[in-house]
Design a protein around this motif. Structure first.
Motif, short mmCIF file in Angstrom:
data_model
loop_
_atom_site.label_atom_id
_atom_site.label_comp_id
_atom_site.label_asym_id
_atom_site.label_seq_id
_atom_site.Cartn_x
_atom_site.Cartn_y
_atom_site.Cartn_z
N VAL A 72 0.84 -1.20 0.00
CA VAL A 72 0.00 0.00 0.00
C VAL A 72 0.87 1.25 0.00
CG1 VAL A 72 -1.68 1.32 1.36
CG2 VAL A 72 -1.95 -1.15 1.12
N ILE A 95 -3.89 -0.66 -3.59
CA ILE A 95 -4.22 0.03 -2.34
C ILE A 95 -5.56 -0.46 -1.80
CG2 ILE A 95 -4.92 2.25 -1.36
CD1 ILE A 95 -2.87 3.55 -3.32
N GLN A 98 -5.42 -4.56 -0.99
CA GLN A 98 -4.55 -4.99 0.10
C GLN A 98 -4.86 -4.26 1.41
OE1 GLN A 98 -0.59 -6.15 -0.50
NE2 GLN A 98 -0.87 -6.77 -2.62
N ALA A 99 -5.37 -3.05 1.35
CA ALA A 99 -5.79 -2.39 2.58
C ALA A 99 -7.00 -3.11 3.18
CB ALA A 99 -6.13 -0.92 2.32
#
Length: 244
Positions: A72, A95, A98-99
């Motif tokens: 990220v 972003i 995976q966040a």
């Protein structure tokens, strides 16, 4: 004046973006807990149904949360270093994905009553699991050689993670150079992540954890192929090896 107003507009949006990200993180934690509770846990469940502190589930969740955080971070860096829409779109996707996955894993740890950190070195769960599963095939240990513990160096704590020097280089690059470096670093990062996720698929008993790990393998392999194409279009190549 137009440039000043544009700059002010970008700056004023930063608190809003941060607030939205924080709200999404909270919602992800709640959703992770509900998903874990509602999942059929009959497949490979333990006596209590809750992974222990030294389990593959806990180790994977802790390590992959850290691994995801760097992905990220790198994606936010390149977003501000290039105007290329293809690379920025990929960075946004990483972003977002995976966040959210990181939020799920932290939510599991909270639900299991476990700390988000451990005194064990990174990758201990995979080393311990490979010894306990002597028949583990090469696919599950891809990139780990003989299964020995990954040696952290210069901020690279786990397979595929960029070093501090590489992150500094990315921060100072612009345009095409930033795009190429980001794609190469993220390719290595994904390869390391795929290796870790495959290990979780083989070692974890919790079906919710193995399901997410399989999703990571499929998603990151697809993005590795996409990044190879993006690199080729820029006259560059992906790094060789498995991200270790």
């Amino acid at each position: 004046m137009t440039g000043v107003r544009a700059g002010f507009g970008r700056a004023s949006r930063q608190p809003l973006v941060a607030g939205v990200a924080a709200a999404l993180a909270v919602l992800t934690l709640v959703a992770a807990g509900l998903l874990w509770l509602m999942t059929d846990r009959s497949e490979g469940s333990t006596g209590t149904g809750t992974p222990s502190d030294t389990s593959a589930e806990a180790g994977f969740a802790r390590d992959m949360a850290v691994h995801h955080q760097q992905a990220v971070e790198m994606s936010f860096i390149v977003r501000d270093r290039t105007d290329d829409e293809e690379v920025r779109r990929l960075a946004y996707d990483i972003i977002n994905t995976q966040a959210n996955q990181r939020g799920m894993m932290l939510g599991w740890l909270d639900l299991w009553g476990l700390d988000v950190t451990s005194d064990d070195p990174p990758m201990t769960w995979l080393e311990r699991g490979s010894k306990d599963h002597g028949s583990m095939d090469h696919e599950g240990m891809e990139g780990m050689g003989d299964g020995s513990r990954y040696t952290p160096h210069d901020g690279s704590l786990m397979p595929g993670m960029a070093t501090n020097a590489e992150l500094d280089k990315l921060r100072s690059a612009k345009g095409k150079k930033a795009e190429v470096l980001y794609l190469q670093l993220m390719t290595a990062h994904h390869k390391g992540g795929v290796m870790m996720a495959r290990g979780a698929v083989k070692l974890a008993d919790d079906p919710t954890v193995t399901r997410l790990a399989r999703t990571m393998v499929q998603g990151q392999q697809s993005e590795i192929a996409l990044m190879a194409d993006l690199l080729k279009a820029r006259g560059a190549r992906a790094p060789s090896g498995s991200g270790t």
